[in-house]
Design an enzyme around this catalytic site. Structure first.
Site, PDB file in Angstrom:
ATOM      1  N   PHE A 175       8.695   6.595  -2.744  1.00  0.00           N
ATOM      2  CA  PHE A 175       8.134   6.734  -2.358  1.00  0.00           C
ATOM      3  C   PHE A 175       7.130   7.718  -2.142  1.00  0.00           C
ATOM      4  O   PHE A 175       5.491   7.827  -1.773  1.00  0.00           O
ATOM      5  CB  PHE A 175       7.989   6.277  -0.218  1.00  0.00           C
ATOM      6  CG  PHE A 175       8.525   5.027  -0.123  1.00  0.00           C
ATOM      7  CD1 PHE A 175       7.727   3.537  -0.629  1.00  0.00           C
ATOM      8  CD2 PHE A 175       9.512   4.749   0.870  1.00  0.00           C
ATOM      9  CE1 PHE A 175       8.773   2.416  -0.456  1.00  0.00           C
ATOM     10  CE2 PHE A 175      10.130   3.505   0.689  1.00  0.00           C
ATOM     11  CZ  PHE A 175      10.156   2.851   0.667  1.00  0.00           C
ATOM     12  N   CYS A 188       2.683   3.726 -12.053  1.00  0.00           N
ATOM     13  CA  CYS A 188       3.327   2.978 -10.846  1.00  0.00           C
ATOM     14  C   CYS A 188       2.953   1.835 -10.783  1.00  0.00           C
ATOM     15  O   CYS A 188       3.343   1.031 -10.704  1.00  0.00           O
ATOM     16  CB  CYS A 188       3.119   3.782  -9.618  1.00  0.00           C
ATOM     17  SG  CYS A 188       4.534   5.596 -10.214  1.00  0.00           S
ATOM     18  N   GLY A 240      -5.227   3.889 -11.626  1.00  0.00           N
ATOM     19  CA  GLY A 240      -3.932   4.130 -12.940  1.00  0.00           C
ATOM     20  C   GLY A 240      -2.365   4.956 -12.261  1.00  0.00           C
ATOM     21  O   GLY A 240      -2.170   4.371 -11.339  1.00  0.00           O
ATOM     22  N   GLY A 293     -14.046   3.225  -6.702  1.00  0.00           N
ATOM     23  CA  GLY A 293     -14.407   3.877  -7.632  1.00  0.00           C
ATOM     24  C   GLY A 293     -13.656   3.217  -9.414  1.00  0.00           C
ATOM     25  O   GLY A 293     -13.555   2.377  -9.531  1.00  0.00           O
TER      26      GLY A 293
HETATM   27  C1  UGA Z   1       2.304   5.884  -6.156  1.00  0.00           C
HETATM   28  C2  UGA Z   1       2.705   5.503  -4.402  1.00  0.00           C
HETATM   29  O1  UGA Z   1       1.387   6.158  -3.786  1.00  0.00           O
HETATM   30  C3  UGA Z   1       3.796   6.187  -4.203  1.00  0.00           C
HETATM   31  O2  UGA Z   1       3.591   5.822  -2.621  1.00  0.00           O
HETATM   32  C4  UGA Z   1       5.214   5.835  -5.175  1.00  0.00           C
HETATM   33  O3  UGA Z   1       5.943   6.171  -4.379  1.00  0.00           O
HETATM   34  C5  UGA Z   1       4.587   6.037  -6.446  1.00  0.00           C
HETATM   35  O4  UGA Z   1       3.319   5.380  -6.900  1.00  0.00           O
HETATM   36  C6  UGA Z   1       5.485   5.063  -6.756  1.00  0.00           C
HETATM   37  O5  UGA Z   1       5.804   4.129  -7.384  1.00  0.00           O
HETATM   38  O6  UGA Z   1       6.273   6.068  -8.126  1.00  0.00           O
HETATM   39  P1  UGA Z   1       0.790   7.960  -7.678  1.00  0.00           P
HETATM   40  O7  UGA Z   1       1.162   7.039  -8.506  1.00  0.00           O
HETATM   41  O8  UGA Z   1       1.645   9.240  -7.623  1.00  0.00           O
HETATM   42  O9  UGA Z   1       1.965   6.993  -6.370  1.00  0.00           O
HETATM   43  O10 UGA Z   1      -0.180   7.735  -7.084  1.00  0.00           O
HETATM   44  P2  UGA Z   1      -1.159   7.696  -5.872  1.00  0.00           P
HETATM   45  O11 UGA Z   1      -1.573   8.809  -4.972  1.00  0.00           O
HETATM   46  O12 UGA Z   1      -0.541   6.403  -5.290  1.00  0.00           O
HETATM   47  O13 UGA Z   1      -2.271   6.806  -6.357  1.00  0.00           O
HETATM   48  C7  UGA Z   1      -2.602   5.879  -8.056  1.00  0.00           C
HETATM   49  C8  UGA Z   1      -3.486   6.158  -8.558  1.00  0.00           C
HETATM   50  O14 UGA Z   1      -4.603   5.352  -7.263  1.00  0.00           O
HETATM   51  C9  UGA Z   1      -4.426   6.724  -8.619  1.00  0.00           C
HETATM   52  O15 UGA Z   1      -5.358   6.808  -9.655  1.00  0.00           O
HETATM   53  C10 UGA Z   1      -5.340   7.283  -7.742  1.00  0.00           C
HETATM   54  O16 UGA Z   1      -6.327   7.798  -8.666  1.00  0.00           O
HETATM   55  C11 UGA Z   1      -5.724   5.502  -6.980  1.00  0.00           C
HETATM   56  N1  UGA Z   1      -6.897   5.837  -5.845  1.00  0.00           N
HETATM   57  C12 UGA Z   1      -5.751   6.473  -4.908  1.00  0.00           C
HETATM   58  C13 UGA Z   1      -7.316   5.138  -5.842  1.00  0.00           C
HETATM   59  O17 UGA Z   1      -8.628   4.761  -7.016  1.00  0.00           O
HETATM   60  N2  UGA Z   1      -8.517   4.766  -4.102  1.00  0.00           N
HETATM   61  C14 UGA Z   1      -7.501   4.968  -3.452  1.00  0.00           C
HETATM   62  O18 UGA Z   1      -8.147   4.972  -2.202  1.00  0.00           O
HETATM   63  C15 UGA Z   1      -6.271   6.083  -3.123  1.00  0.00           C
END
Ligand code: UGA
Length: 449
Positions: A151, A277, A274, A270
Site C-alpha cells: 500500500f 498504479c 496518473g 484537478g
Molecule cells: C497509489 C496508492 O495511494 C498506494 O496506496 C498504492 O500502494 C500504490 O498506488 C500502488 O498500488 O503501488 P501512488 O500511485 O504512489 O500510490 O500515488 P498517489 O499518491 O496515490 O497518487 C496517485 C495519483 O492521484 C497522482 O497522480 C495524484 O496526483 C492523484 N491525486 C491524488 C489526485 O488527483 N487527487 C487527490 O486527491 C489525490
C-alpha cells in the site's frame, strides 16, 4: 532476526521492501536483472528519486545484510521467504500483463527450498495466487504461497511502510501467514531508528495486522486503489458542477470531507490521477471482473472521468482566450505524475503538454526530478528547461500540473515579473487564487470559478 529473505525486482516496492528488511537486520538478497539499476543500487543509490531511501540502502550494504544480485541461484536456495515484487504493467486492452509474475515464479521454483514461503507483493488480479500454487504443485514443489499486498505511495514509500495503516497477509495456511506478519512486526520494532537514519518524519498511530483468505487479500489491494481513484473522479465530477454553478470545489470538499465517514483525503480535484498504479489497477479490475462475469460500470465511469480531465482543462484555457490559442507561449510546471517522485508513468502533466503540442503554440516544460524520464514521452516540439524561471519567462499561460513545494511556494510577484499578465492554471487547485489575482495575473482552477 535469524532468517533470510529474497526480494525479486528492485522497483519502487521491491527496493523499498528489501532495503528496509536489510536495515532492520534481516539478511536480504535483492534480485534485479537490469544491469544499470543493479550497479546503481550496489553503489548505494536508488535509480529513481525517493525521499530517504539512499541512506537506508547504504546502511543495508554496509551491514552486509543487503545483497544486490542478478542471480536466482545465488539468492533463492538459502531463503526462507521469497517476495515477488515484479512489475504488472497493463496491456493495451487494460488487462494486467502477468508475464513477469509467472516468469519470476517459474525461475524461483527450481532453486527454492521445500519449506520456503513465496510471498506475492506484485499487484495481481484476484485468482492469480491459485494459478501460481497450481504451478508449484505441477512442479512437485511444496512451498507455501501467501498474498501480501503493498500500500506504499511513491514519494512516501518509507513512511508508508514503516508507519503503515495496515499490513495484510492472505493465505490458506495460517502458520505461513503468521510467519510473514512476524517479519513486519520485527520491522516495526526498528522503525524509529530507520526513520532517523532516512531522515524522514515519523507517523503517529499504530497500524493493524490483518489476516485474510488468499482471494480476499488479492481483492483488497485493487479495491483500495479503485476506491481512492473513485474519490478523485468523484471530486473531479463535482468540480465540473462547481465550475458551472460558481461554487468552489475546495470549499465543498473540505466541508464534505469533514464528515468522518467520508474523510478529506483524495478529494482534491484537478487534472486527474496518473502513475503506475491507479490507471492500471482501475482498468485491470474492470477487466478481471468482466472475466468473472461482473460488469463494473462504476469503475468504467471513474476511468472515463479521469480521461476527460486533461482536455477539460485545455478547453477552459481555450475559452479564456476566446477559443484561440494560436501563438500562445505555454509553460508546464511538473512532468512527473505527482510531486515527490521522478516517475512519469501516465503523467497528467505530460498528457496535457502533448495534447497542447497539437495546437499552434510554443511549449516550455520543467520538473525538478523527472526531466530525463519525461524527455522520451514528450512531443519533440516541447522545449525542456533547466529552471522554473526560464520555463515561465514570457509565458502567456503557466500551468501547474504538479504541486512540487518549490512550485507552489514560488513567490507570485516573481511569476508576475517573469510572465506579466499571464494566466495561471492551477491544475492541482493548490494555489491561493486571490494572491494570484492581486498580482495582476488571471487565475484558472478546476472547479474554482
Ligand atoms: C497509489 C496508492 O495511494 C498506494 O496506496 C498504492 O500502494 C500504490 O498506488 C500502488 O498500488 O503501488 P501512488 O500511485 O504512489 O500510490 O500515488 P498517489 O499518491 O496515490 O497518487 C496517485 C495519483 O492521484 C497522482 O497522480 C495524484 O496526483 C492523484 N491525486 C491524488 C489526485 O488527483 N487527487 C487527490 O486527491 C489525490
Amino acid at each position: 532476526m535469524n532468517t533470510t529473505v529474497t526480494v525479486l525486482g528492485a522497483g519502487y516496492v521491491g527496493l523499498t521492501t528489501a532495503s528496509l528488511f536489510a536495515s532492520s537486520g534481516i539478511k536480504t538478497f535483492l534480485v534485479e536483472p537490469n544491469e544499470s539499476r543493479l550497479k546503481s543500487i550496489k553503489n548505494g543509490r536508488s535509480f529513481f528519486f525517493e525521499q530517504g531511501i539512499d541512506p537506508v540502502i547504504q546502511h543495508g550494504l554496509e551491514s552486509k545484510n543487503l545483497i544486490p544480485t542478478d542471480s536466482y541461484a545465488e539468492s533463492v536456495p538459502e531463503s526462507d521467504f521469497i517476495f515477488s515484487c515484479v512489475g504488472t504493467p497493463d496491456r493495451p486492452d487494460g488487462s494486467s500483463n502477468l508475464d513477469f509474475v509467472f516468469s519470476a515464479a517459474k525461475s524461483t521454483i527450481e532453486h527454492m527450498k521445500p519449506s520456503a514461503i513465496y510471498v506475492q507483493k506484485s499487484t495481481v488480479p484476484v485468482g492469480t495466487g491459485e494459478k501460481i500454487i497450481e504451478l508449484f504443485r505441477e512442479n512437485d514443489h511444496s512451498a507455501e504461497y501467501v498474498s501480501n499486498p503493498e500500500f506504499l505511495r511513491e514519494g512516501t514509500a518509507l513512511l508508508d511502510t514503516l508507519w503503515f495503516d495496515r499490513v495484510v497477509v492472505g493465505g490458506d495456511n495460517k502458520e505461513s501467514a503468521q510467519k510473514v506478519l512476524d517479519l513486519y512486526k520485527h520491522l516495526e520494532t526498528k522503525r524509529e531508528s530507520i526513520s532517523k537514519l532516512a531522515d524522514i518524519k515519523t507517523g503517529e498511530e499504530n497500524g493493524e495486522y490483518i489476516s485474510t483468505s488468499l482471494a480476499s487479500a488479492e481483492l483488497i489491494k485493487v479495491t483500495s486503489n479503485a476506491f481512492l481513484a473513485m474519490k478523485i473522479s468523484f471530486a473531479n465530477s463535482i468540480a465540473k458542477v462547481a465550475d458551472a454553478t460558481g461554487a468552489d470545489i475546495n470549499e465543498v470538499m473540505y466541508a464534505v470531507g469533514s464528515d468522518k465517514r467520508i474523510g478529506r483525503q483524495f478529494l482534491n480535484a484537478g487534472r486527474g490521477y496518473g502513475g503506475g498504479c491507479f490507471p492500471k489497477d482501475v482498468s485491470g479490475l474492470i477487466s478481471s471482473s468482466l472475466e468473472n462475469g461482473v460488469d463494473l460500470d462504476i469503475m468504467q465511469a471513474v476511468q472515463d472521468v479521469n480521461d476527460s480531465m486533461p482536455s477539460y482543462i485545455i478547453e477552459k484555457i481555450r475559452a479564456k482566450f476566446n477559443g484561440n490559442l494560436n501563438s500562445k507561449k505555454i509553460a508546464i510546471l511538473g512532468l512527473s505524475f505527482k510531486s515527490g517522485t521522478s516517475d512519469v508513468r501516465k503523467s497528467p502533466g505530460i498528457k496535457i503538454a502533448n495534447l497542447l503540442s497539437k495546437e499552434e503554440v510554443e511549449i516550455s516544460a520543467y520538473d525538478p526530478q523527472a526531466m530525463s524520464e519525461a524527455a522520451e514521452d514528450l512531443d519533440k516540439s516541447i522545449t525542456l528547461h533547466e529552471s522554473l524561471e526560464s520555463t515561465i519567462e514570457g509565458a502567456d499561460v503557466v500551468i501547474f500540473t504538479t504541486n512540487w513545494p518549490e512550485f507552489i511556494s514560488y513567490p507570485t510577484d516573481k511569476i508576475a515579473s517573469l510572465a506579466p499578465n499571464s494566466t495561471i492554471v492551477d491544475a492541482m487547485n493548490s494555489l491561493d487564487s486571490s494572491e494570484v489575482r492581486q498580482h495582476g495575473l488571471a487565475y484558472l482552477g478546476v472547479g474554482k470559478s
